[in-house]
Design a protein around this motif. Structure first.
Motif, PDB file in Angstrom:
ATOM      1  N   GLU A   1       0.865  -1.084  -0.110  1.00 27.28           N
ATOM      2  CA  GLU A   1      -0.229   0.002  -0.123  1.00 27.28           C
ATOM      3  C   GLU A   1       0.821   1.239  -0.073  1.00 27.28           C
ATOM      4  O   GLU A   1       0.556   2.230  -0.607  1.00 27.28           O
ATOM      5  N   TYR A   2       2.066   1.194   0.422  1.00 25.44           N
ATOM      6  CA  TYR A   2       2.842   2.349   0.614  1.00 25.44           C
ATOM      7  C   TYR A   2       3.785   2.411  -0.593  1.00 25.44           C
ATOM      8  O   TYR A   2       4.841   3.087  -0.486  1.00 25.44           O
ATOM      9  N   GLU A   3       3.594   1.522  -1.446  1.00 26.87           N
ATOM     10  CA  GLU A   3       4.196   1.315  -2.859  1.00 26.87           C
ATOM     11  C   GLU A   3       5.617   0.827  -2.776  1.00 26.87           C
ATOM     12  O   GLU A   3       6.657   1.396  -3.617  1.00 26.87           O
ATOM     13  N   PHE A   4       5.959   0.085  -1.800  1.00 24.67           N
ATOM     14  CA  PHE A   4       7.262  -0.715  -1.771  1.00 24.67           C
ATOM     15  C   PHE A   4       7.015  -2.003  -2.526  1.00 24.67           C
ATOM     16  O   PHE A   4       6.135  -2.622  -2.100  1.00 24.67           O
ATOM     17  N   GLY A   5       7.961  -2.300  -3.254  1.00 26.52           N
ATOM     18  CA  GLY A   5       8.156  -3.815  -3.558  1.00 26.52           C
ATOM     19  C   GLY A   5       8.778  -4.706  -2.766  1.00 26.52           C
ATOM     20  O   GLY A   5       9.136  -4.399  -1.455  1.00 26.52           O
ATOM     21  N   LEU A   6       8.645  -5.935  -2.900  1.00 27.98           N
ATOM     22  CA  LEU A   6       9.041  -7.106  -1.973  1.00 27.98           C
ATOM     23  C   LEU A   6      10.484  -7.064  -1.393  1.00 27.98           C
ATOM     24  O   LEU A   6      10.550  -7.075  -0.311  1.00 27.98           O
ATOM     25  N   ASP A   7      11.553  -6.830  -2.466  1.00 30.84           N
ATOM     26  CA  ASP A   7      12.598  -6.765  -1.932  1.00 30.84           C
ATOM     27  C   ASP A   7      12.964  -5.503  -1.096  1.00 30.84           C
ATOM     28  O   ASP A   7      13.625  -5.982  -0.205  1.00 30.84           O
ATOM     29  N   ASP A   8      12.497  -4.658  -1.522  1.00 27.71           N
ATOM     30  CA  ASP A   8      12.519  -3.189  -0.615  1.00 27.71           C
ATOM     31  C   ASP A   8      11.920  -3.320   0.937  1.00 27.71           C
ATOM     32  O   ASP A   8      12.495  -3.094   1.896  1.00 27.71           O
ATOM     33  N   ALA A   9      10.810  -4.015   0.779  1.00 29.58           N
ATOM     34  CA  ALA A   9      10.040  -4.317   2.050  1.00 29.58           C
ATOM     35  C   ALA A   9      10.790  -5.247   3.152  1.00 29.58           C
ATOM     36  O   ALA A   9      11.125  -4.745   4.010  1.00 29.58           O
ATOM     37  N   ILE A  10      11.499  -6.235   2.461  1.00 25.78           N
ATOM     38  CA  ILE A  10      12.117  -7.165   3.391  1.00 25.78           C
ATOM     39  C   ILE A  10      13.231  -6.255   3.836  1.00 25.78           C
ATOM     40  O   ILE A  10      13.680  -6.441   5.006  1.00 25.78           O
ATOM     41  N   ALA A  11      14.059  -5.879   2.864  1.00 30.71           N
ATOM     42  CA  ALA A  11      15.466  -5.067   3.402  1.00 30.71           C
ATOM     43  C   ALA A  11      15.024  -3.942   4.302  1.00 30.71           C
ATOM     44  O   ALA A  11      15.774  -3.714   5.623  1.00 30.71           O
ATOM     45  N   LEU A  12      13.965  -3.196   4.013  1.00 29.34           N
ATOM     46  CA  LEU A  12      13.750  -2.291   4.968  1.00 29.34           C
ATOM     47  C   LEU A  12      13.251  -2.480   6.487  1.00 29.34           C
ATOM     48  O   LEU A  12      13.358  -2.095   7.369  1.00 29.34           O
ATOM     49  N   LYS A  13      12.360  -3.766   6.542  1.00 34.97           N
ATOM     50  CA  LYS A  13      12.019  -4.158   7.682  1.00 34.97           C
ATOM     51  C   LYS A  13      13.181  -4.663   8.425  1.00 34.97           C
ATOM     52  O   LYS A  13      13.229  -4.648   9.621  1.00 34.97           O
ATOM     53  N   HIS A  14      14.226  -5.377   7.806  1.00 29.41           N
ATOM     54  CA  HIS A  14      15.511  -5.830   8.440  1.00 29.41           C
ATOM     55  C   HIS A  14      16.079  -4.630   9.000  1.00 29.41           C
ATOM     56  O   HIS A  14      16.933  -4.645  10.151  1.00 29.41           O
ATOM     57  N   GLN A  15      16.040  -3.383   8.410  1.00 30.33           N
ATOM     58  CA  GLN A  15      16.549  -2.287   8.806  1.00 30.33           C
ATOM     59  C   GLN A  15      15.885  -1.663  10.082  1.00 30.33           C
ATOM     60  O   GLN A  15      16.201  -0.690  10.744  1.00 30.33           O
ATOM     61  N   GLY A  16      14.812  -2.317  10.388  1.00 32.28           N
ATOM     62  CA  GLY A  16      13.930  -1.466  11.633  1.00 32.28           C
ATOM     63  C   GLY A  16      12.823  -0.820  11.252  1.00 32.28           C
ATOM     64  O   GLY A  16      12.418  -0.029  12.109  1.00 32.28           O
ATOM     65  N   HIS A  17      12.764  -0.548   9.958  1.00 33.57           N
ATOM     66  CA  HIS A  17      11.714   0.376   9.535  1.00 33.57           C
ATOM     67  C   HIS A  17      10.287  -0.087   9.372  1.00 33.57           C
ATOM     68  O   HIS A  17      10.125  -1.219   9.126  1.00 33.57           O
ATOM     69  N   ALA A  18       9.367   0.774   9.795  1.00 30.43           N
ATOM     70  CA  ALA A  18       8.015   0.421   9.556  1.00 30.43           C
ATOM     71  C   ALA A  18       7.522   1.093   8.100  1.00 30.43           C
ATOM     72  O   ALA A  18       8.346   1.903   7.728  1.00 30.43           O
ATOM     73  N   PRO A  19       6.660   0.592   7.560  1.00 26.82           N
ATOM     74  CA  PRO A  19       6.408   1.300   6.295  1.00 26.82           C
ATOM     75  C   PRO A  19       5.839   2.532   6.177  1.00 26.82           C
ATOM     76  O   PRO A  19       6.443   3.282   5.037  1.00 26.82           O
ATOM     77  N   ASP A  20       5.457   2.964   7.129  1.00 25.17           N
ATOM     78  CA  ASP A  20       5.012   4.619   6.917  1.00 25.17           C
ATOM     79  C   ASP A  20       6.146   5.431   7.160  1.00 25.17           C
ATOM     80  O   ASP A  20       6.556   6.396   6.668  1.00 25.17           O
ATOM     81  N   GLN A  21       7.168   4.915   8.200  1.00 24.12           N
ATOM     82  CA  GLN A  21       8.622   5.596   8.332  1.00 24.12           C
ATOM     83  C   GLN A  21       9.107   5.361   7.100  1.00 24.12           C
ATOM     84  O   GLN A  21      10.075   6.410   6.776  1.00 24.12           O
ATOM     85  N   ALA A  22       9.304   4.461   6.537  1.00 20.70           N
ATOM     86  CA  ALA A  22      10.188   4.110   5.289  1.00 20.70           C
ATOM     87  C   ALA A  22       9.499   5.095   4.216  1.00 20.70           C
ATOM     88  O   ALA A  22      10.239   5.616   3.238  1.00 20.70           O
ATOM     89  N   TYR A  23       8.347   5.200   4.011  1.00 19.28           N
ATOM     90  CA  TYR A  23       7.570   6.072   2.898  1.00 19.28           C
ATOM     91  C   TYR A  23       8.064   7.522   3.397  1.00 19.28           C
ATOM     92  O   TYR A  23       8.299   8.274   2.465  1.00 19.28           O
ATOM     93  N   ASP A  24       8.165   7.963   4.626  1.00 20.46           N
ATOM     94  CA  ASP A  24       8.361   9.490   4.876  1.00 20.46           C
ATOM     95  C   ASP A  24       9.924   9.477   4.590  1.00 20.46           C
ATOM     96  O   ASP A  24      10.355  10.746   3.882  1.00 20.46           O
ATOM     97  N   LEU A  25      10.736   8.766   4.803  1.00 21.32           N
ATOM     98  CA  LEU A  25      12.137   8.740   4.365  1.00 21.32           C
ATOM     99  C   LEU A  25      12.365   9.030   2.891  1.00 21.32           C
ATOM    100  O   LEU A  25      13.159   9.730   2.411  1.00 21.32           O
ATOM    101  N   LYS A  26      11.587   8.028   2.351  1.00 17.46           N
ATOM    102  CA  LYS A  26      11.646   7.996   0.843  1.00 17.46           C
ATOM    103  C   LYS A  26      11.458   9.455   0.234  1.00 17.46           C
ATOM    104  O   LYS A  26      12.005   9.756  -0.885  1.00 17.46           O
ATOM    105  N   HIS A  27      10.443   9.990   0.757  1.00 22.13           N
ATOM    106  CA  HIS A  27       9.961  11.347   0.247  1.00 22.13           C
ATOM    107  C   HIS A  27      10.513  12.480   1.080  1.00 22.13           C
ATOM    108  O   HIS A  27      10.063  13.537   0.942  1.00 22.13           O
ATOM    109  N   GLY A  28      11.803  12.244   1.726  1.00 23.12           N
ATOM    110  CA  GLY A  28      12.425  13.160   2.192  1.00 23.12           C
ATOM    111  C   GLY A  28      11.863  13.972   3.409  1.00 23.12           C
ATOM    112  O   GLY A  28      11.940  15.121   3.769  1.00 23.12           O
TER     113      GLY A  28
END
Length: 252
Positions: A76-103
């Motif tokens: 829903e936050y427009e992340f592909g599977l590879d990115d989702a797994i990598a970002l989850k391993h880095q400790g990011h939640a989807p909404d946090q990762a989305y904010d970071l992606k958009h500065g």
């Protein structure tokens, strides 16, 4: 369409499960493929499929500790599977990762830092030191929530638990009421807001897609886009089933 258990039984689907797979409009072949991948719940299989996860890739998700509900949220936050797994391993939640992606700097909803002068002003507005005052107790629960947002709830005399849930998302009271009219919950509205959407824009998009208003919250809350909801409805999936997916996410 009448249910025929024979093709499901021929595909190795136990009779007790066959009707549920049929109800979710998954063919015997699809059911058997998901079951071989370790997914025996058709509602969960539908969540995975909506998140663009296949029986061939679901093993990667499970190994990474990713649930179907989480995968749907990353999608829903427009992340592909590879990115989702990598970002989850880095400790990011989807909404946090989305904010970071958009500065944008992610904001913790449980930030324990002191609320500062705005909080002090609001406490004065609420009536000083009377611990029984409803507004004062409401303000005290919200920590570093934006002062103007809190004022909007106090001014509307809406200071119950539901109001606090919306205020913690930094959604002002009038806008929260509009999201409520759509049937969305605070967490669901937050995801739309973070993508730059407002209640009228969301309502317009679902109306243009031809989704009945009374079904919108179920489909949107389940994490589907209007286009995905149209596709699921065309396959025979119902709003009641979408509501089941929404409940599985348990996103308040």
């Amino acid at each position: 369409m009448t249910f025929d258990p024979a093709p499901y039984e021929a595909a190795g689907i136990p009779p007790a499960e066959a009707h549920r797979w049929w109800t979710w409009r998954l063919s015997p072949t699809q059911a058997a493929t998901w079951r071989r991948a370790g997914i025996t719940d058709p509602a969960e299989a539908t969540q995975w499929a909506t998140a663009q996860v296949t029986p061939g890739t679901v093993g990667r998700c499970l190994s990474a500790g990713l649930t179907a509900a989480e995968a749907l949220l990353w999608h829903e936050y427009e992340f592909g599977l590879d990115d989702a797994i990598a970002l989850k391993h880095q400790g990011h939640a989807p909404d946090q990762a989305y904010d970071l992606k958009h500065g944008r700097k992610p904001r913790s909803l449980d930030d324990p830092t002191a609320p500062g002068d705005a909080f002090t002003s609001l406490m004065a507005f609420a009536g000083g030191g009377d611990p029984r005052d409803r507004a004062q107790r409401f303000i005290a629960r919200l920590g570093n929530t934006d002062a103007l947002v809190i004022f909007s709830y106090c001014g509307a005399d809406w200071v119950d638990d539901e109001a606090a849930a919306w205020a913690r998302q930094n959604v002002d009271a009038p806008t929260a009421r509009m999201w409520q009219e759509l049937g969305l919950r605070p967490g669901e509205a937050r995801r739309h807001i973070q993508r730059g959407l407002n209640p009228m824009g969301v309502a317009r998009a679902w109306w243009q897609a031809g989704i009945p208003f009374e079904e919108t919250a179920s489909w949107a809350g389940a994490g589907l886009t209007p286009e995905e909801a149209v596709a699921q409805r065309a396959k025979g999936v119902t709003a009641e089933q979408a509501e089941t997916l929404r409940t599985l996410r348990d996103d308040r």
